[in-house]
Scaffold this motif. Structure first.
Motif, PDB file in Angstrom:
ATOM      1  N   ASP A 108       0.833  -1.196   0.000  1.00 54.02           N
ATOM      2  CA  ASP A 108       0.000   0.000   0.000  1.00 54.02           C
ATOM      3  C   ASP A 108       0.872   1.253   0.000  1.00 54.02           C
ATOM      4  O   ASP A 108       1.875   1.325   0.724  1.00 54.02           O
ATOM      5  CB  ASP A 108      -0.912   0.030   1.224  1.00 54.02           C
ATOM      6  N   LEU A 109       0.489   2.223  -0.795  1.00 54.59           N
ATOM      7  CA  LEU A 109       1.165   3.520  -0.819  1.00 54.59           C
ATOM      8  C   LEU A 109       0.081   4.583  -0.704  1.00 54.59           C
ATOM      9  O   LEU A 109      -0.796   4.691  -1.558  1.00 54.59           O
ATOM     10  CB  LEU A 109       1.965   3.691  -2.113  1.00 54.59           C
ATOM     11  N   GLY A 110       0.127   5.350   0.376  1.00 54.17           N
ATOM     12  CA  GLY A 110      -0.902   6.345   0.632  1.00 54.17           C
ATOM     13  C   GLY A 110      -0.486   7.745   0.197  1.00 54.17           C
ATOM     14  O   GLY A 110       0.685   8.112   0.295  1.00 54.17           O
ATOM     15  N   PHE A 111      -1.457   8.505  -0.274  1.00 48.08           N
ATOM     16  CA  PHE A 111      -1.236   9.890  -0.666  1.00 48.08           C
ATOM     17  C   PHE A 111      -2.171  10.796   0.123  1.00 48.08           C
ATOM     18  O   PHE A 111      -3.375  10.545   0.185  1.00 48.08           O
ATOM     19  CB  PHE A 111      -1.501  10.077  -2.165  1.00 48.08           C
ATOM     20  N   SER A 112      -1.618  11.858   0.691  1.00 46.98           N
ATOM     21  CA  SER A 112      -2.446  12.900   1.301  1.00 46.98           C
ATOM     22  C   SER A 112      -2.880  13.854   0.199  1.00 46.98           C
ATOM     23  O   SER A 112      -2.091  14.217  -0.668  1.00 46.98           O
ATOM     24  CB  SER A 112      -1.644  13.654   2.370  1.00 46.98           C
ATOM     25  N   VAL A 113      -4.156  14.252   0.241  1.00 47.38           N
ATOM     26  CA  VAL A 113      -4.736  15.052  -0.843  1.00 47.38           C
ATOM     27  C   VAL A 113      -5.103  16.441  -0.317  1.00 47.38           C
ATOM     28  O   VAL A 113      -5.793  16.562   0.698  1.00 47.38           O
ATOM     29  CB  VAL A 113      -5.991  14.373  -1.422  1.00 47.38           C
ATOM     30  N   TYR A 114      -4.641  17.465  -1.022  1.00 44.26           N
ATOM     31  CA  TYR A 114      -4.898  18.836  -0.624  1.00 44.26           C
ATOM     32  C   TYR A 114      -5.330  19.671  -1.819  1.00 44.26           C
ATOM     33  O   TYR A 114      -5.089  19.316  -2.969  1.00 44.26           O
ATOM     34  CB  TYR A 114      -3.639  19.474  -0.013  1.00 44.26           C
ATOM     35  N   GLN A 115      -5.956  20.800  -1.523  1.00 47.44           N
ATOM     36  CA  GLN A 115      -6.232  21.788  -2.556  1.00 47.44           C
ATOM     37  C   GLN A 115      -4.960  22.597  -2.783  1.00 47.44           C
ATOM     38  O   GLN A 115      -4.297  23.006  -1.825  1.00 47.44           O
ATOM     39  CB  GLN A 115      -7.365  22.711  -2.114  1.00 47.44           C
ATOM     40  N   LEU A 116      -4.602  22.806  -4.042  1.00 46.63           N
ATOM     41  CA  LEU A 116      -3.395  23.556  -4.373  1.00 46.63           C
ATOM     42  C   LEU A 116      -3.800  24.897  -4.980  1.00 46.63           C
ATOM     43  O   LEU A 116      -4.544  24.947  -5.948  1.00 46.63           O
ATOM     44  CB  LEU A 116      -2.531  22.775  -5.369  1.00 46.63           C
ATOM     45  N   ILE A 117      -3.304  25.962  -4.386  1.00 47.91           N
ATOM     46  CA  ILE A 117      -3.563  27.311  -4.885  1.00 47.91           C
ATOM     47  C   ILE A 117      -2.234  27.923  -5.326  1.00 47.91           C
ATOM     48  O   ILE A 117      -1.286  27.994  -4.537  1.00 47.91           O
ATOM     49  CB  ILE A 117      -4.231  28.192  -3.805  1.00 47.91           C
ATOM     50  N   VAL A 118      -2.178  28.321  -6.589  1.00 48.85           N
ATOM     51  CA  VAL A 118      -0.962  28.898  -7.161  1.00 48.85           C
ATOM     52  C   VAL A 118      -1.271  30.323  -7.587  1.00 48.85           C
ATOM     53  O   VAL A 118      -2.041  30.541  -8.539  1.00 48.85           O
ATOM     54  CB  VAL A 118      -0.466  28.081  -8.365  1.00 48.85           C
ATOM     55  N   GLY A 119      -0.690  31.302  -6.882  1.00 54.93           N
ATOM     56  CA  GLY A 119      -0.967  32.690  -7.211  1.00 54.93           C
ATOM     57  C   GLY A 119      -2.433  33.033  -7.006  1.00 54.93           C
ATOM     58  O   GLY A 119      -3.089  32.543  -6.080  1.00 54.93           O
ATOM     59  N   ILE A 173      -3.470  18.496  -5.153  1.00 55.97           N
ATOM     60  CA  ILE A 173      -2.116  17.960  -5.120  1.00 55.97           C
ATOM     61  C   ILE A 173      -2.113  16.729  -4.232  1.00 55.97           C
ATOM     62  O   ILE A 173      -2.725  16.713  -3.154  1.00 55.97           O
ATOM     63  CB  ILE A 173      -1.108  19.025  -4.627  1.00 55.97           C
ATOM     64  N   PHE A 174      -1.442  15.681  -4.692  1.00 55.92           N
ATOM     65  CA  PHE A 174      -1.360  14.396  -3.984  1.00 55.92           C
ATOM     66  C   PHE A 174       0.104  14.203  -3.557  1.00 55.92           C
ATOM     67  O   PHE A 174       1.001  14.209  -4.403  1.00 55.92           O
ATOM     68  CB  PHE A 174      -1.798  13.257  -4.896  1.00 55.92           C
ATOM     69  N   ILE A 175       0.327  13.988  -2.255  1.00 52.87           N
ATOM     70  CA  ILE A 175       1.688  13.914  -1.710  1.00 52.87           C
ATOM     71  C   ILE A 175       1.860  12.585  -0.981  1.00 52.87           C
ATOM     72  O   ILE A 175       1.068  12.253  -0.093  1.00 52.87           O
ATOM     73  CB  ILE A 175       1.953  15.078  -0.738  1.00 52.87           C
ATOM     74  N   ILE A 194      -7.190  15.655   7.067  1.00 56.61           N
ATOM     75  CA  ILE A 194      -6.369  15.141   5.970  1.00 56.61           C
ATOM     76  C   ILE A 194      -7.217  14.208   5.123  1.00 56.61           C
ATOM     77  O   ILE A 194      -7.870  13.307   5.639  1.00 56.61           O
ATOM     78  CB  ILE A 194      -5.150  14.375   6.511  1.00 56.61           C
ATOM     79  N   THR A 195      -7.211  14.426   3.813  1.00 51.01           N
ATOM     80  CA  THR A 195      -7.867  13.525   2.888  1.00 51.01           C
ATOM     81  C   THR A 195      -6.811  12.604   2.291  1.00 51.01           C
ATOM     82  O   THR A 195      -5.735  13.064   1.900  1.00 51.01           O
ATOM     83  CB  THR A 195      -8.585  14.306   1.773  1.00 51.01           C
ATOM     84  N   LYS A 196      -7.110  11.310   2.225  1.00 51.65           N
ATOM     85  CA  LYS A 196      -6.121  10.347   1.749  1.00 51.65           C
ATOM     86  C   LYS A 196      -6.705   9.427   0.688  1.00 51.65           C
ATOM     87  O   LYS A 196      -7.899   9.137   0.693  1.00 51.65           O
ATOM     88  CB  LYS A 196      -5.591   9.488   2.907  1.00 51.65           C
ATOM     89  N   VAL A 197      -5.831   8.972  -0.197  1.00 50.18           N
ATOM     90  CA  VAL A 197      -6.175   7.928  -1.157  1.00 50.18           C
ATOM     91  C   VAL A 197      -5.028   6.924  -1.143  1.00 50.18           C
ATOM     92  O   VAL A 197      -3.855   7.314  -1.084  1.00 50.18           O
ATOM     93  CB  VAL A 197      -6.408   8.511  -2.570  1.00 50.18           C
ATOM     94  N   VAL A 198      -5.364   5.640  -1.161  1.00 49.46           N
ATOM     95  CA  VAL A 198      -4.355   4.584  -1.054  1.00 49.46           C
ATOM     96  C   VAL A 198      -4.389   3.719  -2.311  1.00 49.46           C
ATOM     97  O   VAL A 198      -5.465   3.315  -2.768  1.00 49.46           O
ATOM     98  CB  VAL A 198      -4.595   3.701   0.196  1.00 49.46           C
ATOM     99  N   ILE A 199      -3.212   3.444  -2.859  1.00 48.94           N
ATOM    100  CA  ILE A 199      -3.098   2.537  -3.998  1.00 48.94           C
ATOM    101  C   ILE A 199      -2.199   1.375  -3.606  1.00 48.94           C
ATOM    102  O   ILE A 199      -1.406   1.469  -2.665  1.00 48.94           O
ATOM    103  CB  ILE A 199      -2.538   3.251  -5.248  1.00 48.94           C
TER     104      ILE A 199
END
Length: 276
Positions: free
Chosen positions: A5-16, A114-116, A243-248
């Motif tokens: 399993d590899l988990g990603f934390s999911v966030y809203q990304l704001i650029v400028g 953005i997924f980290i 924290i929002t997460k998605v796991v693959i």
């Protein structure tokens, strides 16, 4: 190879100030190397202590992929033990570095998310992106604390911990008298409770309990609530943030313990599209 399993934390990304697209990140090199150096006090010579290789790509004219592969010079041992349990000289010299750590980042221009793969790198990544594209960067929670209970559709797990000192201050209503006695009887420093729901649809009773925990969160050492929203992404509420997460599940090399970069990003993109 085995799968992991590899988990990603999911966030809203704001650029400028405006919505971004893939061209926003075109200034970032497709391949790059960054090094960290220190200067020796006596000789004033520079010594490389870590190295980072960065690969950037685009997929489907929508996703920006960034993979950081890094390695440190230390710790280093002159001796190693081989497969025959014999001690021998380390075949890697002190000047050679192994790229044995990975950080995966996926940016979705459609959803502005953005997924980290490593939550601890969020601040580093924010500063890194700001430096690279010379624009203000904000990485913020998709679900705010006050919206958490309304947004999730099912509950997977609730866990919390509390210290005996709180019971002394009159907060005995948080747990039963019997459990309080057990905590004192075992001379424990902390009581930890985990409730498993296995993604049960939330009910009024559960909602009332969640609101109770949130209202009294300052009386607990830790609170973690894990649930899923209608987008099927996992969301985690703790004392600090949501924290929002998605796991693959992806293959990992049994020797190097590294993931295949292309498989990671394609599996994550497939998961995102599947849940749309």
């Amino acid at each position: 190879m085995s799968k992991q399993d590899l988990g990603f934390s999911v966030y809203q990304l704001i650029v400028g100030e405006d919505a971004f697209d893939i061209s926003t990140f075109s200034i970032i090199n497709d391949e790059d190397t960054e090094i960290e150096e220190v200067t020796r006090r006596k000789s004033k010579e520079k010594e490389i202590v870590s190295i980072k290789k960065i690969g950037k790509g685009t997929i489907d004219n929508r996703f920006i992929t960034i993979c950081f592969s890094s390695g440190d010079k230390y710790p280093y041992s002159d001796k190693i033990i081989n497969s025959d349990l014999e001690e021998q000289e380390n075949p890697r010299t002190p000047e050679e570095l192994e790229l044995d750590k990975q950080l995966f980042v996926l940016i979705d221009s459609k959803t502005q998310r953005i997924f980290i793969s490593n939550l601890k790198k969020k601040l580093y990544l924010k500063d890194w992106l700001k430096d690279k594209i010379n624009k203000d960067i904000v990485i913020k929670a998709i679900i705010q604390e006050e919206q958490f209970i309304d947004k999730i559709e099912s509950i997977d797990k609730i866990s919390f911990s509390i210290t005996p000192s709180l019971f002394n201050s009159g907060n005995r209503g948080l747990l039963s008298e019997e459990l309080v006695k057990d905590i004192f009887g075992f001379d424990a420093e902390k009581a930890c409770i985990e409730l498993s729901y296995k993604n049960r649809r939330k009910s009024k009773k559960i909602i009332d309990k969640l609101n109770f925990l949130k209202k009294h969160k300052n009386e607990f050492d830790e609170i973690t609530i894990i649930g899923r929203g209608d987008d099927n992404f996992e969301s985690i509420f703790n004392m600090n943030e949501v924290i929002t997460k998605v796991v693959i599940k992806v293959r990992i090399d049994n020797k190097s313990k590294l993931f295949d970069e292309q498989e990671v990003f394609q599996s994550l993109i497939d998961k995102i599209k599947e849940d749309e």
